[in-house]
Design an enzyme around this catalytic site. Structure first.
Site, PDB file in Angstrom:
ATOM      1  N   ASN A  39      -0.367  -4.071  -6.262  1.00 39.83           N
ATOM      2  CA  ASN A  39      -0.698  -4.115  -4.814  1.00 39.83           C
ATOM      3  C   ASN A  39      -0.234  -5.641  -4.181  1.00 39.83           C
ATOM      4  O   ASN A  39      -0.640  -6.136  -2.864  1.00 39.83           O
ATOM      5  CB  ASN A  39      -2.131  -3.664  -4.460  1.00 39.83           C
ATOM      6  N   GLY A  98     -13.795  10.391  -9.143  1.00 41.17           N
ATOM      7  CA  GLY A  98     -12.535   9.966  -8.502  1.00 41.17           C
ATOM      8  C   GLY A  98     -11.782   9.605 -10.230  1.00 41.17           C
ATOM      9  O   GLY A  98     -12.084   9.149 -10.877  1.00 41.17           O
ATOM     10  N   ALA A  99     -10.180   9.910  -9.949  1.00 44.05           N
ATOM     11  CA  ALA A  99      -9.666   9.710 -10.457  1.00 44.05           C
ATOM     12  C   ALA A  99      -7.823   9.545  -9.728  1.00 44.05           C
ATOM     13  O   ALA A  99      -7.248   9.670 -10.597  1.00 44.05           O
ATOM     14  CB  ALA A  99      -8.937  10.700 -11.624  1.00 44.05           C
ATOM     15  N   GLY A 100      -7.996   9.005  -8.760  1.00 50.77           N
ATOM     16  CA  GLY A 100      -6.672   8.407  -8.274  1.00 50.77           C
ATOM     17  C   GLY A 100      -6.869   7.323  -7.776  1.00 50.77           C
ATOM     18  O   GLY A 100      -6.556   6.245  -8.889  1.00 50.77           O
ATOM     19  N   GLY A 101      -6.314   6.137  -7.252  1.00 49.25           N
ATOM     20  CA  GLY A 101      -5.579   5.021  -7.057  1.00 49.25           C
ATOM     21  C   GLY A 101      -6.567   4.091  -7.250  1.00 49.25           C
ATOM     22  O   GLY A 101      -6.175   3.419  -8.555  1.00 49.25           O
ATOM     23  N   ALA A 102      -8.216   4.058  -7.128  1.00 42.84           N
ATOM     24  CA  ALA A 102      -8.611   3.170  -6.137  1.00 42.84           C
ATOM     25  C   ALA A 102      -9.564   3.253  -8.464  1.00 42.84           C
ATOM     26  O   ALA A 102     -10.127   2.376  -8.781  1.00 42.84           O
ATOM     27  CB  ALA A 102      -9.342   3.548  -5.381  1.00 42.84           C
ATOM     28  N   THR A 143       0.689  -1.415  -0.340  1.00 46.45           N
ATOM     29  CA  THR A 143       0.146  -0.205   0.121  1.00 46.45           C
ATOM     30  C   THR A 143       0.762   1.084  -0.412  1.00 46.45           C
ATOM     31  O   THR A 143       1.991   1.411  -0.298  1.00 46.45           O
ATOM     32  CB  THR A 143      -1.620   0.026   1.443  1.00 46.45           C
ATOM     33  N   GLY A 146     -18.665  -1.071  -1.175  1.00 46.68           N
ATOM     34  CA  GLY A 146     -17.059  -1.133  -0.623  1.00 46.68           C
ATOM     35  C   GLY A 146     -16.111  -2.355  -0.044  1.00 46.68           C
ATOM     36  O   GLY A 146     -15.505  -2.875  -0.562  1.00 46.68           O
ATOM     37  N   LYS A 150       2.846   1.064  -4.396  1.00 49.14           N
ATOM     38  CA  LYS A 150       2.885   0.180  -5.258  1.00 49.14           C
ATOM     39  C   LYS A 150       3.553   1.039  -6.219  1.00 49.14           C
ATOM     40  O   LYS A 150       3.561  -0.248  -7.476  1.00 49.14           O
ATOM     41  CB  LYS A 150       1.172   0.659  -5.735  1.00 49.14           C
ATOM     42  N   ASP A 175      -6.862  -4.739  -6.452  1.00 54.02           N
ATOM     43  CA  ASP A 175      -8.178  -3.344  -6.255  1.00 54.02           C
ATOM     44  C   ASP A 175      -9.154  -3.873  -8.098  1.00 54.02           C
ATOM     45  O   ASP A 175     -10.090  -3.535  -6.631  1.00 54.02           O
ATOM     46  CB  ASP A 175      -7.605  -2.020  -6.280  1.00 54.02           C
TER      47      ASP A 175
HETATM   48  P1  NDP Z   1      -6.285   8.735  -3.390  1.00 56.52           P
HETATM   49  O1  NDP Z   1      -5.678   9.602  -2.680  1.00 56.52           O
HETATM   50  O2  NDP Z   1      -5.494   7.904  -5.260  1.00 56.52           O
HETATM   51  O3  NDP Z   1      -7.230   9.251  -4.470  1.00 56.52           O
HETATM   52  C1  NDP Z   1      -8.277  10.509  -4.074  1.00 56.52           C
HETATM   53  C2  NDP Z   1      -8.983  10.728  -4.772  1.00 56.52           C
HETATM   54  O4  NDP Z   1     -10.643  11.426  -4.159  1.00 56.52           O
HETATM   55  C3  NDP Z   1      -9.367  11.943  -5.894  1.00 56.52           C
HETATM   56  O5  NDP Z   1      -9.669  11.189  -7.233  1.00 56.52           O
HETATM   57  C4  NDP Z   1      -9.551  12.754  -5.384  1.00 56.52           C
HETATM   58  O6  NDP Z   1      -9.881  14.298  -6.048  1.00 56.52           O
HETATM   59  C5  NDP Z   1     -11.224  12.760  -5.326  1.00 56.52           C
HETATM   60  N1  NDP Z   1     -11.485  12.919  -3.541  1.00 56.52           N
HETATM   61  C6  NDP Z   1     -10.752  13.234  -2.086  1.00 56.52           C
HETATM   62  N2  NDP Z   1     -11.532  14.065  -1.520  1.00 56.52           N
HETATM   63  C7  NDP Z   1     -12.426  14.576  -2.497  1.00 56.52           C
HETATM   64  C8  NDP Z   1     -13.260  15.678  -2.608  1.00 56.52           C
HETATM   65  N3  NDP Z   1     -13.774  16.165  -0.796  1.00 56.52           N
HETATM   66  N4  NDP Z   1     -14.497  16.166  -2.999  1.00 56.52           N
HETATM   67  C9  NDP Z   1     -13.979  15.764  -4.427  1.00 56.52           C
HETATM   68  N5  NDP Z   1     -12.923  14.697  -4.765  1.00 56.52           N
HETATM   69  C10 NDP Z   1     -11.797  14.451  -3.562  1.00 56.52           C
HETATM   70  O7  NDP Z   1      -6.977   7.447  -2.649  1.00 56.52           O
HETATM   71  P2  NDP Z   1      -7.695   5.759  -3.754  1.00 56.52           P
HETATM   72  O8  NDP Z   1      -8.116   6.144  -4.875  1.00 56.52           O
HETATM   73  O9  NDP Z   1      -6.124   5.064  -3.041  1.00 56.52           O
HETATM   74  O10 NDP Z   1      -8.591   5.618  -2.622  1.00 56.52           O
HETATM   75  C11 NDP Z   1     -10.012   5.953  -2.630  1.00 56.52           C
HETATM   76  C12 NDP Z   1     -10.482   5.300  -1.590  1.00 56.52           C
HETATM   77  O11 NDP Z   1     -11.002   4.165  -1.991  1.00 56.52           O
HETATM   78  C13 NDP Z   1     -10.413   5.508  -0.222  1.00 56.52           C
HETATM   79  O12 NDP Z   1     -11.554   5.395   0.521  1.00 56.52           O
HETATM   80  C14 NDP Z   1      -9.929   4.127   0.345  1.00 56.52           C
HETATM   81  O13 NDP Z   1     -10.165   3.567   1.047  1.00 56.52           O
HETATM   82  C15 NDP Z   1     -11.073   3.256  -0.473  1.00 56.52           C
HETATM   83  N6  NDP Z   1     -10.412   1.836  -1.663  1.00 56.52           N
HETATM   84  C16 NDP Z   1     -11.567   1.120  -1.384  1.00 56.52           C
HETATM   85  C17 NDP Z   1     -10.581  -0.225  -1.964  1.00 56.52           C
HETATM   86  C18 NDP Z   1     -11.653  -1.467  -1.180  1.00 56.52           C
HETATM   87  O14 NDP Z   1     -11.486  -2.707  -1.907  1.00 56.52           O
HETATM   88  N7  NDP Z   1     -13.236  -0.785  -1.041  1.00 56.52           N
HETATM   89  C19 NDP Z   1      -9.807  -0.335  -2.508  1.00 56.52           C
HETATM   90  C20 NDP Z   1      -8.553   0.680  -2.831  1.00 56.52           C
HETATM   91  C21 NDP Z   1      -9.304   2.076  -1.803  1.00 56.52           C
HETATM   92  P3  NDP Z   1      -8.740  14.777  -6.399  1.00 56.52           P
HETATM   93  O15 NDP Z   1      -7.646  14.095  -7.528  1.00 56.52           O
HETATM   94  O16 NDP Z   1      -8.978  16.444  -6.864  1.00 56.52           O
HETATM   95  O17 NDP Z   1      -7.773  14.970  -4.908  1.00 56.52           O
END
Ligand code: NDP
Length: 286
Positions: free
Chosen positions: A92, A132-136, A67, A250, A71, A108
């Site tokens: 992962n 969203g556009a992060g890791g998940a 994690t 989730g 990664k 994931d």
């Molecule tokens: P990242 O930090 O890589 O990405 C976070 C994302 O959330 C970004 O797109 C970010 O936008 C957006 N974001 C955060 N806060 C806000 C807000 N207040 N308003 C709008 N957009 C927001 O995190 P991950 O992708 O790694 O994780 C995201 C979630 O997924 C976590 O809660 C994690 O626990 C969960 N998860 C669940 C899994 C499962 O098996 N159920 C597996 C992996 C993750 P911006 O780009 O603008 O910052």
């Protein structure tokens, strides 16, 4: 015959890692199947990561989860990597094969697709909207695209990240991809088949919060899913269910991901219900 007291070791490397619930889930599965496996949750800083990867070999571990922040750093250590993990650009789950080679997978997104299937749904032919556009979001969108999704629409607060992810999907998978900035009270496009919250909005202790969308545009026939696993029944899912959508939590995705890791390391089918119940117990939701 001589008794074997040696345990097979698995675990997770991360920093921070203290709140990672994967270990309790995997160990419940090992116990249920009577396997002499252990899962250790280990704090490994970025600087110490090379030593930790040497330890994987020195301790003859079966594999590790990775994690934050490892990664991507793990990629040079791997002998082989899955197609999806290569496109996602992150791993992962590492499995040490019997011949000592290391295989990298990203479970994931696969866990997400499996959770859909367990609920009688599939990405195939669907228009999928991802918040969203992060890791998940990246892992889920790549797996959905490889599983036959028609179109992925990436909506993110930071437009540049949405654009980059949509570009990756369009260039490296057969699916169409679009992106958009997240606007206030944003309507869900009418042709949406699956809507996914792939942000951390709603994750405990922020559980009174939900993504800012126009919930009146969610309709029966849509499938609405959340990556947030604690609480399992998020405000986002409650609102979607109130509009007649089918919802998938989730927590199911996390359990499916754990089950995939379990099988990679032990070669056995995971007791999914045990993994899922252990998570519910852990989050006080039984
Ligand atoms: P990242 O930090 O890589 O990405 C976070 C994302 O959330 C970004 O797109 C970010 O936008 C957006 N974001 C955060 N806060 C806000 C807000 N207040 N308003 C709008 N957009 C927001 O995190 P991950 O992708 O790694 O994780 C995201 C979630 O997924 C976590 O809660 C994690 O626990 C969960 N998860 C669940 C899994 C499962 O098996 N159920 C597996 C992996 C993750 P911006 O780009 O603008 O910052």
């Amino acid at each position: 015959m001589e008794k074997n007291y040696r345990a097979e070791l698995t675990g997770v490397f991360g920093d921070p890692v203290d709140g990672n619930p994967t270990g309790v889930m995997e160990e419940a599965g090992y116990e249920a199947l009577g396997l002499n496996f252990r899962y250790i949750t280990m704090k490994v800083t970025k600087d110490d990561f090379p030593d930790a990867m040497r330890a994987v070999r020195a301790l003859h571990m079966k594999g590790v989860n990775l994690t934050m922040p490892h990664k991507i750093d793990v990629l040079p250590y791997l002998d082989d990597i899955s197609q999806a993990a290569r496109i996602i650009g992150a791993v992962n789950t590492v499995t040490v094969r019997d011949d000592g080679t290391m295989f990298g997978e990203n479970t994931d997104g696969k866990g997400f697709v499996q959770a859909l299937k367990n609920n009688g749904e599939s990405p195939e032919g669907r228009n999928i909207v991802i918040l969203g556009a992060g890791g998940a979001a990246r892992a889920i969108s790549v797996e959905c695209a490889l599983a036959g999704a028609k179109k992925l629409t990436i909506i993110n607060r930071t437009l540049e990240r949405a654009k980059e992810l949509a570009g990756l999907i369009a260039s490296r998978t057969p699916a169409e991809a679009e992106y958009a900035a997240w606007t206030e009270n944003m309507p869900v496009p009418e042709d949406t088949g699956i809507l996914i919250n792939a942000t951390c909005i709603g994750l405990a202790p922020d559980s009174d919060n939900r993504p800012d969308i126009d919930y009146s545009t969610i309709r029966p026939g849509m499938v609405v899913t959340d990556v947030v696993f604690n609480p399992a029944d998020t405000l986002f899912l409650k609102a979607a269910s109130g509009r007649g959508a089918k919802t998938i939590s989730g927590l199911g995705m996390l359990a499916c991901q754990g089950a995939l890791n379990f099988t990679l390391w032990t070669g056995k089918e995971a007791p999914l219900d045990v993994l899922e119940n252990k998570l519910r117990e852990e989050f006080g939701q039984l």
